[in-house]
Design a protein around this motif. Structure first.
Motif, PDB file in Angstrom:
ATOM      1  N   ARG A  34      14.541  18.107   6.573  1.00 32.27           N
ATOM      2  CA  ARG A  34      14.290  18.249   5.239  1.00 32.27           C
ATOM      3  C   ARG A  34      14.958  17.057   4.544  1.00 32.27           C
ATOM      4  O   ARG A  34      14.652  16.178   3.655  1.00 32.27           O
ATOM      5  N   LEU A  35      16.136  16.757   4.918  1.00 29.17           N
ATOM      6  CA  LEU A  35      16.990  15.688   4.550  1.00 29.17           C
ATOM      7  C   LEU A  35      16.529  14.328   4.867  1.00 29.17           C
ATOM      8  O   LEU A  35      16.781  13.268   4.189  1.00 29.17           O
ATOM      9  N   LEU A  36      15.857  14.190   6.087  1.00 30.91           N
ATOM     10  CA  LEU A  36      15.395  12.830   6.539  1.00 30.91           C
ATOM     11  C   LEU A  36      13.888  12.618   5.689  1.00 30.91           C
ATOM     12  O   LEU A  36      13.628  11.339   5.357  1.00 30.91           O
ATOM     13  N   ALA A  37      13.237  13.567   5.254  1.00 32.01           N
ATOM     14  CA  ALA A  37      12.072  13.001   4.461  1.00 32.01           C
ATOM     15  C   ALA A  37      12.188  12.808   3.079  1.00 32.01           C
ATOM     16  O   ALA A  37      13.023  13.129   2.442  1.00 32.01           O
ATOM     17  N   GLY A  38      11.489  11.584   2.568  1.00 31.82           N
ATOM     18  CA  GLY A  38      11.550  10.897   1.445  1.00 31.82           C
ATOM     19  C   GLY A  38      11.601   9.511   1.372  1.00 31.82           C
ATOM     20  O   GLY A  38      11.214   8.697   2.524  1.00 31.82           O
ATOM     21  N   ARG A  39      11.906   8.868   0.478  1.00 31.14           N
ATOM     22  CA  ARG A  39      11.720   7.346   0.351  1.00 31.14           C
ATOM     23  C   ARG A  39      13.377   6.966  -0.275  1.00 31.14           C
ATOM     24  O   ARG A  39      13.888   7.474  -0.955  1.00 31.14           O
ATOM     25  N   PHE A  40      13.687   5.848   0.618  1.00 36.20           N
ATOM     26  CA  PHE A  40      14.875   5.336   0.525  1.00 36.20           C
ATOM     27  C   PHE A  40      15.101   4.020   0.418  1.00 36.20           C
ATOM     28  O   PHE A  40      14.063   3.318   1.039  1.00 36.20           O
ATOM     29  N   ASP A  41      16.223   3.375   0.020  1.00 38.49           N
ATOM     30  CA  ASP A  41      16.166   1.882   0.007  1.00 38.49           C
ATOM     31  C   ASP A  41      17.813   1.615   0.034  1.00 38.49           C
ATOM     32  O   ASP A  41      18.884   2.289  -0.258  1.00 38.49           O
ATOM     33  N   SER A  42      17.969   0.335   0.448  1.00 37.49           N
ATOM     34  CA  SER A  42      19.634  -0.196   0.480  1.00 37.49           C
ATOM     35  C   SER A  42      19.738  -1.378  -0.426  1.00 37.49           C
ATOM     36  O   SER A  42      20.420  -2.250  -0.238  1.00 37.49           O
ATOM     37  N   ALA A  43      18.825  -1.473  -1.462  1.00 30.65           N
ATOM     38  CA  ALA A  43      18.958  -2.297  -2.578  1.00 30.65           C
ATOM     39  C   ALA A  43      20.392  -2.369  -3.180  1.00 30.65           C
ATOM     40  O   ALA A  43      20.854  -3.430  -3.301  1.00 30.65           O
ATOM     41  N   THR A  51      20.451  -6.779   3.927  1.00 31.87           N
ATOM     42  CA  THR A  51      19.191  -6.983   3.402  1.00 31.87           C
ATOM     43  C   THR A  51      18.565  -5.804   2.524  1.00 31.87           C
ATOM     44  O   THR A  51      18.977  -4.604   3.017  1.00 31.87           O
ATOM     45  N   ALA A  52      17.740  -6.127   1.574  1.00 31.38           N
ATOM     46  CA  ALA A  52      17.347  -4.998   0.812  1.00 31.38           C
ATOM     47  C   ALA A  52      16.244  -4.417   1.742  1.00 31.38           C
ATOM     48  O   ALA A  52      14.960  -5.075   1.833  1.00 31.38           O
TER      49      ALA A  52
END
Length: 213
Positions: free
Chosen positions: A38-47, A57-58
Motif C-alpha cells: 500500500r505504501l508503494l502505490a501512488g504518484r511521487f516526485d522529487s521536484a 533531477t526532477a
C-alpha cells in the motif's frame, strides 16, 4: 536512478486514476507485505529536492496495481520519467511484494523488467490495471530488496554484489530504500569488481507522495 534495480521505484502516470491498492479478495493477511504494498502505490516526485539540491533531477514515479496471476496478489507496475518528459519513461518495472520472516515486520520486494521495453507506457492512467503474462517479465535475480519495519518506517537494501549491471564500467549495483507514509527515499550506486563506485549520487533521491494513501 541510472541502474537497473530500484527506484523506487519505487515510477509514473497514475495522475489521472487513483491506484487500487487492496490485495485481491481472499488473499491471506501478511502483515508487513500488505503495508509495503500500500505504501508503494501512488504518484511521487522529487521536484522539491531538485529545486534545493544541485545534482538531483526532477523525476516522477507512478506505481499502480498490476495483474500477473502467476505472481500473486501483491504486484505493482512502475514507471519513472523526468518531469519535463512524463510520456517518455526512463524506467519501467514490475514489483512483487512477498512476506518476509517474520511476516509481521518483514517484506521482500522482487524486481522484474519488461521483456519488451516501451510497452504499457501510461498504464497507470487507465481505468483497469495493466496485465502481464509471466513470459513478458524478466526477474532481476539478485536485485531483491529485503525490507524491515522500523516503527512506521520500512528500510531495506539489496544483498552484497548480487545485483548485476553493465552501466559505465560498473558490474554490480546496490540499492537502499526507505519507505513511509510521506513517500520514499531511494539510493542506487554502481561499483566495479574492485568495489570502486562508478556512478551514483552522493545521497538518496527523495520522492514525495502526491496522491493520498
Amino acid at each position: 536512478v541510472r541502474s537497473g534495480s530500484l527506484v523506487v521505484v519505487l515510477a509514473l502516470g497514475c495522475a489521472t486514476q487513483a491506484p487500487s491498492t487492496a490485495p485481491a479478495p481472499g488473499a491471506a493477511p501478511s502483515g508487513a507485505a500488505d503495508k509495503v504494498y500500500r505504501l508503494l502505490a501512488g504518484r511521487f516526485d522529487s521536484a522539491d529536492q531538485a529545486r534545493s539540491s544541485p545534482g538531483f533531477t526532477a523525476l516522477q514515479t507512478s506505481v499502480c496495481r498490476a495483474d500477473v496471476p502467476s505472481l500473486g496478489s501483491r504486484v505493482l507496475y512502475v514507471e519513472q520519467a523526468r518531469m519535463e518528459a512524463p510520456d517518455t519513461p526512463e524506467r519501467q518495472r514490475v514489483y512483487v511484494v512477498d512476506p518476509g520472516e517474520p511476516a509481521e515486520s518483514a517484506a521482500v520486494l522482487r524486481v522484474f523488467e519488461l521483456a519488451v521495453s516501451g510497452s504499457s507506457v501510461g498504464a497507470c492512467g487507465l481505468s483497469v490495471p495493466p496485465r502481464f503474462t509471466r513470459d513478458e517479465l524478466v526477474e532481476r535475480v539478485g536485485c531483491t530488496v529485503a525490507l524491515r519495519a522500523d516503527g512506521p518506517v520500512y528500510r531495506g537494501t539489496t544483498s552484497g554484489r548480487g545485483c548485476p549491471t553493465t552501466l559505465d564500467g560498473a558490474t554490480y549495483t546496490t540499492s537502499d530504500l526507505v519507505l513511509d507514509t510521506v513517500g520514499f527515499r531511494s539510493w542506487e550506486r554502481g561499483y566495479d569488481p574492485a568495489g570502486t563506485r562508478k556512478w551514483g549520487n552522493s545521497g538518496p533521491y527523495v520522492f514525495v507522495r502526491r496522491t493520498p494513501l
